[in-house]
Design a protein around this motif. Structure first.
Motif, PDB file in Angstrom:
ATOM      1  N   ARG A 392      -1.135   0.257   5.774  1.00  0.00           N
ATOM      2  CA  ARG A 392      -0.742   1.034   6.622  1.00  0.00           C
ATOM      3  C   ARG A 392      -0.071   2.429   5.715  1.00  0.00           C
ATOM      4  O   ARG A 392      -0.186   3.579   6.399  1.00  0.00           O
ATOM      5  N   LEU A 393       0.334   2.151   4.610  1.00  0.00           N
ATOM      6  CA  LEU A 393       0.816   3.329   3.710  1.00  0.00           C
ATOM      7  C   LEU A 393      -0.466   4.226   3.399  1.00  0.00           C
ATOM      8  O   LEU A 393      -0.223   5.591   3.239  1.00  0.00           O
ATOM      9  N   LEU A 394      -1.593   3.607   3.294  1.00  0.00           N
ATOM     10  CA  LEU A 394      -2.914   4.334   2.984  1.00  0.00           C
ATOM     11  C   LEU A 394      -3.673   5.133   4.192  1.00  0.00           C
ATOM     12  O   LEU A 394      -4.274   5.684   4.059  1.00  0.00           O
ATOM     13  N   GLY A 395      -2.922   4.781   5.316  1.00  0.00           N
ATOM     14  CA  GLY A 395      -3.554   5.170   6.420  1.00  0.00           C
ATOM     15  C   GLY A 395      -4.729   4.610   6.967  1.00  0.00           C
ATOM     16  O   GLY A 395      -5.619   5.076   7.658  1.00  0.00           O
ATOM     17  N   VAL A 396      -5.118   3.372   6.560  1.00  0.00           N
ATOM     18  CA  VAL A 396      -6.243   2.660   6.791  1.00  0.00           C
ATOM     19  C   VAL A 396      -5.978   1.472   7.811  1.00  0.00           C
ATOM     20  O   VAL A 396      -5.065   0.828   7.766  1.00  0.00           O
ATOM     21  N   LYS A 397      -6.804   1.672   8.842  1.00  0.00           N
ATOM     22  CA  LYS A 397      -6.568   1.089  10.013  1.00  0.00           C
ATOM     23  C   LYS A 397      -7.352  -0.139  10.184  1.00  0.00           C
ATOM     24  O   LYS A 397      -7.167  -1.281  10.868  1.00  0.00           O
ATOM     25  N   GLU A 398      -8.620  -0.263   9.376  1.00  0.00           N
ATOM     26  CA  GLU A 398      -9.426  -1.621   9.443  1.00  0.00           C
ATOM     27  C   GLU A 398      -9.246  -2.242   8.051  1.00  0.00           C
ATOM     28  O   GLU A 398      -8.592  -1.443   6.932  1.00  0.00           O
ATOM     29  N   ASN A 399      -9.378  -3.537   7.883  1.00  0.00           N
ATOM     30  CA  ASN A 399      -9.372  -4.235   6.636  1.00  0.00           C
ATOM     31  C   ASN A 399     -10.685  -3.774   5.844  1.00  0.00           C
ATOM     32  O   ASN A 399     -11.598  -3.241   6.192  1.00  0.00           O
ATOM     33  N   ILE A 400     -10.399  -3.780   4.585  1.00  0.00           N
ATOM     34  CA  ILE A 400     -11.106  -3.224   3.431  1.00  0.00           C
ATOM     35  C   ILE A 400     -11.248  -4.367   2.214  1.00  0.00           C
ATOM     36  O   ILE A 400     -10.435  -5.268   2.172  1.00  0.00           O
ATOM     37  N   GLU A 401     -12.177  -4.336   1.538  1.00  0.00           N
ATOM     38  CA  GLU A 401     -12.197  -5.248   0.418  1.00  0.00           C
ATOM     39  C   GLU A 401     -11.319  -4.997  -0.720  1.00  0.00           C
ATOM     40  O   GLU A 401     -10.749  -3.835  -0.744  1.00  0.00           O
ATOM     41  N   ASP A 402     -10.932  -6.077  -1.347  1.00  0.00           N
ATOM     42  CA  ASP A 402      -9.803  -6.002  -2.317  1.00  0.00           C
ATOM     43  C   ASP A 402      -9.952  -4.854  -3.522  1.00  0.00           C
ATOM     44  O   ASP A 402      -9.126  -4.433  -3.766  1.00  0.00           O
ATOM     45  N   LYS A 403     -11.278  -4.846  -3.918  1.00  0.00           N
ATOM     46  CA  LYS A 403     -11.586  -3.855  -4.878  1.00  0.00           C
ATOM     47  C   LYS A 403     -11.315  -2.499  -4.742  1.00  0.00           C
ATOM     48  O   LYS A 403     -10.634  -1.782  -5.489  1.00  0.00           O
ATOM     49  N   LYS A 404     -11.690  -2.173  -3.354  1.00  0.00           N
ATOM     50  CA  LYS A 404     -11.328  -0.824  -2.951  1.00  0.00           C
ATOM     51  C   LYS A 404      -9.751  -0.404  -2.503  1.00  0.00           C
ATOM     52  O   LYS A 404      -9.315   0.451  -2.939  1.00  0.00           O
ATOM     53  N   LEU A 405      -9.114  -1.673  -2.059  1.00  0.00           N
ATOM     54  CA  LEU A 405      -7.725  -1.573  -1.912  1.00  0.00           C
ATOM     55  C   LEU A 405      -6.957  -1.127  -3.129  1.00  0.00           C
ATOM     56  O   LEU A 405      -6.297  -0.356  -3.062  1.00  0.00           O
ATOM     57  N   MET A 406      -7.421  -1.806  -4.265  1.00  0.00           N
ATOM     58  CA  MET A 406      -6.881  -1.569  -5.528  1.00  0.00           C
ATOM     59  C   MET A 406      -7.036  -0.287  -6.012  1.00  0.00           C
ATOM     60  O   MET A 406      -5.952   0.396  -6.591  1.00  0.00           O
ATOM     61  N   ALA A 407      -8.325   0.405  -5.839  1.00  0.00           N
ATOM     62  CA  ALA A 407      -8.551   1.740  -6.303  1.00  0.00           C
ATOM     63  C   ALA A 407      -7.742   2.899  -5.546  1.00  0.00           C
ATOM     64  O   ALA A 407      -7.202   3.596  -5.973  1.00  0.00           O
ATOM     65  N   MET A 408      -7.811   2.322  -3.967  1.00  0.00           N
ATOM     66  CA  MET A 408      -6.890   3.437  -3.304  1.00  0.00           C
ATOM     67  C   MET A 408      -5.618   3.148  -3.657  1.00  0.00           C
ATOM     68  O   MET A 408      -4.534   4.487  -3.287  1.00  0.00           O
ATOM     69  N   THR A 409      -4.881   2.022  -4.223  1.00  0.00           N
ATOM     70  CA  THR A 409      -3.538   1.795  -4.251  1.00  0.00           C
ATOM     71  C   THR A 409      -3.152   2.762  -5.477  1.00  0.00           C
ATOM     72  O   THR A 409      -2.160   3.266  -5.868  1.00  0.00           O
ATOM     73  N   GLN A 410      -3.960   2.654  -6.547  1.00  0.00           N
ATOM     74  CA  GLN A 410      -3.765   3.202  -7.798  1.00  0.00           C
ATOM     75  C   GLN A 410      -3.862   4.804  -7.664  1.00  0.00           C
ATOM     76  O   GLN A 410      -2.831   5.522  -8.022  1.00  0.00           O
ATOM     77  N   GLU A 411      -4.776   5.342  -6.683  1.00  0.00           N
ATOM     78  CA  GLU A 411      -4.724   6.688  -6.317  1.00  0.00           C
ATOM     79  C   GLU A 411      -3.360   6.994  -5.617  1.00  0.00           C
ATOM     80  O   GLU A 411      -2.876   8.190  -5.855  1.00  0.00           O
ATOM     81  N   TYR A 412      -3.040   6.341  -4.695  1.00  0.00           N
ATOM     82  CA  TYR A 412      -1.710   6.630  -4.087  1.00  0.00           C
ATOM     83  C   TYR A 412      -0.486   6.638  -5.031  1.00  0.00           C
ATOM     84  O   TYR A 412       0.386   7.611  -5.177  1.00  0.00           O
ATOM     85  N   VAL A 413      -0.532   5.884  -6.154  1.00  0.00           N
ATOM     86  CA  VAL A 413       0.467   5.789  -6.950  1.00  0.00           C
ATOM     87  C   VAL A 413       0.490   6.977  -7.927  1.00  0.00           C
ATOM     88  O   VAL A 413       1.459   7.654  -8.388  1.00  0.00           O
ATOM     89  N   GLU A 414      -0.784   7.403  -8.192  1.00  0.00           N
ATOM     90  CA  GLU A 414      -1.175   8.590  -8.869  1.00  0.00           C
ATOM     91  C   GLU A 414      -0.441   9.883  -8.578  1.00  0.00           C
ATOM     92  O   GLU A 414       0.126  10.738  -9.068  1.00  0.00           O
ATOM     93  N   ARG A 415      -0.449  10.011  -7.121  1.00  0.00           N
ATOM     94  CA  ARG A 415      -0.016  10.861  -6.295  1.00  0.00           C
ATOM     95  C   ARG A 415       1.588  11.102  -6.084  1.00  0.00           C
ATOM     96  O   ARG A 415       1.892  11.895  -6.212  1.00  0.00           O
ATOM     97  N   LYS A 416       1.762   9.870  -5.700  1.00  0.00           N
ATOM     98  CA  LYS A 416       3.203   9.693  -5.464  1.00  0.00           C
ATOM     99  C   LYS A 416       4.085   9.358  -6.748  1.00  0.00           C
ATOM    100  O   LYS A 416       5.369  10.115  -6.568  1.00  0.00           O
TER     101      LYS A 416
END
Length: 515
Positions: A392-416
């Motif tokens: 929800r924080l990433l604005g992703v409405k469908e489930n995604i693979e763990d590997k992609k989730l980890m990459a997107m989470t790292q990008e979120y933290v880099e930005r925030k």
């Protein structure tokens, strides 16, 4: 062994924490293969690596057999690749130490890797028995014995089919103990996916470094206990490996515990504010956990008159002016557990985000509000989402693979620029500029209502006691995990509830003190 230097890190504090607490780098199989190729290009022999791996596997097997009082009959499950060669090398060493060893080979000899064939011949010359299987019915397993899994290695992709699948199912249905070499057969070493089935290992002995797939998707359900073994790479080559993360060494977590000062008063021990709403149980759990984790005083702001929790908790009305007044002498504020999502709570949340003067821990409904607007965060704000909250924080409405989730989470933290604890069976702790820490352990019984609220309170407590937000997240998540393990030993995984985690915190502190 396997610690990482972080040359690009500007913060000495951040680098110090990584060096202190990282037991191992976590890497992909592809990265491990790249460095292995580099190692071999310098004139080192692959045969020597395989022999060393086999000896380490055998030593681990011997220790396991002694520890569990098993018979000295060992079964080898052999594929056609290098893992099979490692298993044969282990079998040869076991034979030298008076163990009875039989190998079940699943593929024809002409399909087998040359090195695997070489060690197969050596194993047979030492008196080892090899059976080339054509049916799962030919696999003989006995109770009170150990099987060494050398069927498939970390490079496995896709799904098990045919005879290998039938063999794996038979092993899983048996009561045999399993030691997997490097990774349980059938688990994808990069993604952690298991498409049909995989070996349920009692223990996985990873070679050099743990692989990323252990901690993603279904991987953690199959690896069992983790143990590492060095197979002869010089430290310079280990430093060459590019990590995906750092496996936290929980044995060292006690070194980060805040000191207990003899002359302190309760405010110096840490003053925690908690902001909730109508669900008083969640707020009380978080507040009680904060007290048990060592802070001196906890004040909770709630919109309901009925209060819960121990007498030591201070309850107050949910009023912005009162919260801001108390914030002047508070150490940290957590917000979200039991808060609710109505308009008034949303306005309160954003007002506190704008006017805060202390570090914050955001959980539950606070994360929901955070997902509705793009606001600035900072390094003294800790987010504690589970998977769905992170999506929800990433604005992703469908489930995604763990590997992609980890990459997107790292990008979120880099930005925030915040600290983020991604909760799950494996906890991933993200920070800016450095790959995440992985906190493993805990117990499946922790998948119960209120467990996350307890984590919020524990983390807030350590920040209140003077730890940085990063250190508070690392220590708090580790202590929370340890409390789950200890509580499950007393209550069982079936009967574990969130308040058991709080009541077990003293046992955790005693155990860390004794170390």
């Amino acid at each position: 062994y396997g610690r990482s230097e972080i040359p690009f890190t500007k913060s000495y504090k951040r680098r110090k924490v990584v060096m202190l607490l990282s037991g191992y780098k976590v890497c992909s199989p592809q990265e491990m293969s790249r460095v292995e190729s580099l190692f071999l290009s310098k004139g080192f022999l692959e045969e020597d690596l395989m022999k060393k791996a086999g000896i380490e596997v055998a030593k681990s097997a011997m220790h396991f057999i002694k520890e569990h009082g098993l018979s000295h009959r060992v079964v080898l499950l052999i594929g056609k690749g290098k893992n099979g060669g490692d298993a044969y090398a282990a079998g040869e060493f076991l034979l030298k130490n008076q163990f009875s060893v039989i190998a079940f080979h699943l593929f024809p000899s002409e399909e087998t890797n040359p090195l695997c064939s070489l060690f197969c011949d050596r194993f047979q010359k030492k008196g080892g028995e090899v059976v080339f299987l054509t049916s799962e019915k030919e696999l003989v397993l006995s109770k009170n014995s150990l099987m060494i899994d050398g069927l498939f290695g970390t490079g496995f992709h896709g799904k098990l089919e045919g005879l290998p699948l039938a063999i794996v199912k038979k092993v899983n249905q048996s009561s045999v103990f399993v030691l997997s070499i490097d990774i349980p057969s059938g688990v994808d070493g990069e993604s952690g996916k298991v498409l049909t089935d995989a070996i349920h290992a009692t223990k996985t002995l990873f070679l050099t470094l743990p692989k990323t797939g252990f901690f993603l998707e279904q991987g953690w359900n199959y690896v069992g206990e983790l143990e590492g073994a060095s197979i002869g790479y010089p430290e310079a080559f280990v430093q060459e490996i590019k990590e995906d993360g750092f496996l936290l060494d929980r044995k060292k977590i006690g070194t980060l515990l805040p000191p207990v000062i003899r002359i302190r008063h309760k405010y110096e021990a840490g003053y925690v504010l908690g902001v909730g709403g109508s669900m008083k149980g969640a707020l009380a759990l978080a507040g009680y956990a904060a007290l048990r984790a060592g802070c001196g005083i906890v004040r909770l702001f709630s919109s309901t008159e009925s209060k819960r929790g121990p007498l030591e908790l201070i309850w107050d009305t949910l009023d912005l002016a009162k919260i801001l007044e108390e914030m002047k002498r508070a150490s940290v504020l957590f917000i979200g557990p039991g808060m609710g999502r109505d308009k008034d709570k949303k306005e309160l949340f954003f007002s506190l985000m704008q006017k805060r003067t202390v570090p914050m821990v955001l959980d539950a409904d606070a994360l929901f509000f955070l997902s509705t607007e793009d606001i600035e965060l900072s390094s003294d704000i800790i987010l504690t989402p589970h998977r769905m909250e992170m999506l929800r924080l990433l604005g992703v409405k469908e489930n995604i693979e763990d590997k992609k989730l980890m990459a997107m989470t790292q990008e979120y933290v880099e930005r925030k620029g915040c600290i983020l604890v991604l909760k799950g069976a494996v906890n991933w702790i993200f920070q800016k500029q450095i790959k995440p820490f992985l906190v493993v352990g805990g117990d499946p019984g922790m998948a119960t209502a209120g467990s996350g609220d307890v984590l919020t309170g524990v983390i807030a407590s350590f920040v209140a006691q003077g730890l940085s937000s990063l250190d508070g997240a690392l220590v708090g998540t580790s202590i929370h995990s340890l409390s789950g393990e200890m509580a499950a030993k007393k209550k069982s995984s079936y009967s574990l509830i969130a308040s058991d985690l709080i009541e077990t915190l003293p046992d955790v502190f005693f155990s860390l003190r004794d170390k």
